[in-house]
Design a protein around this motif. Structure first.
Motif, PDB file in Angstrom:
ATOM      1  N   ILE A  85      -6.550  -5.557  -1.590  1.00  0.00           N
ATOM      2  CA  ILE A  85      -7.695  -4.759  -1.942  1.00  0.00           C
ATOM      3  C   ILE A  85      -7.472  -3.229  -1.617  1.00  0.00           C
ATOM      4  CG2 ILE A  85      -9.998  -4.323  -1.053  1.00  0.00           C
ATOM      5  CD1 ILE A  85     -10.424  -7.475  -0.880  1.00  0.00           C
ATOM      6  N   SER A  95     -13.781 -10.663  -7.889  1.00  0.00           N
ATOM      7  CA  SER A  95     -13.793  -9.026  -8.294  1.00  0.00           C
ATOM      8  C   SER A  95     -14.685  -8.750  -9.244  1.00  0.00           C
ATOM      9  CB  SER A  95     -12.280  -8.845  -8.828  1.00  0.00           C
ATOM     10  OG  SER A  95     -11.853  -9.578  -9.861  1.00  0.00           O
ATOM     11  N   LEU A 115      -6.859  -8.909   1.529  1.00  0.00           N
ATOM     12  CA  LEU A 115      -7.001  -7.684   2.236  1.00  0.00           C
ATOM     13  C   LEU A 115      -6.088  -6.662   1.616  1.00  0.00           C
ATOM     14  CD1 LEU A 115      -9.021  -8.969   5.304  1.00  0.00           C
ATOM     15  CD2 LEU A 115      -9.948  -8.060   3.221  1.00  0.00           C
ATOM     16  N   THR A 144     -15.724  -4.531  -0.848  1.00  0.00           N
ATOM     17  CA  THR A 144     -14.649  -5.345  -0.338  1.00  0.00           C
ATOM     18  C   THR A 144     -15.257  -6.483   0.458  1.00  0.00           C
ATOM     19  OG1 THR A 144     -13.239  -3.524   0.283  1.00  0.00           O
ATOM     20  CG2 THR A 144     -12.719  -5.406   1.616  1.00  0.00           C
TER      21      THR A 144
END
Length: 149
Positions: free
Chosen positions: A121, A42, A118, A18
């Protein structure tokens, strides 16, 4: 490996993944746009995740081309298709909320980008765990189930 141990390892790898993904995305989104910045960030996280999750989290003795192809297909679907849609969806929701800043440290637009990334994710982590556990490294899961019964 127990199920709890696998989840703890996945979470630890996820924190590192992350950080790689989010920091690169925030650094690149102004220059490259959301879709391309997300592709780059990513992808960097995916390479790290494949190696570390395969060997450390799911206990693969070695990494194979079959695993790499399955990992790329499942993670690619989540990260390159679902995640940009999730980012836009979260931004749409956040833009309708109050105008918030971090005491002048970040403007509202930048904060919303961070929060949208976030949140997307977090959704992606759930989807990826399921795919890794049952599609990419299912043999380790079956061996673990047989041992723990």
């Amino acid at each position: 490996m127990s199920q709890r141990s696998t989840l703890v390892r996945f979470a630890a790898v996820g924190v590192c993944n992350t950080a790689i993904d989010a920091v690169l995305f925030v650094l690149l989104h102004d220059r490259l746009g959301i879709a391309l910045a997300n592709l780059v960030s990513s992808s960097a996280g995916m390479l790290f995740s494949f190696v570390v999750n395969g060997l450390f989290t799911f206990g693969a003795r070695r990494l194979t081309l079959r695993q790499a192809a399955l990992f790329l297909a499942t993670t690619g679907a989540v990260m390159w298709l679902a995640q940009p849609l999730l980012i836009h969806g979260w931004l749409w929701l956040l833009e309708r909320g109050p105008d918030v800043t971090l005491g002048g440290w970040a403007d509202a637009g930048e904060l919303r980008i961070w929060l949208a990334k976030l949140a997307s994710i977090a959704c992606s982590l759930v989807l990826n765990f399921v795919a890794y556990r049952f599609v990419v490294w299912p043999v380790q899961h079956r061996e673990e189930t047989d041992v723990t019964r």
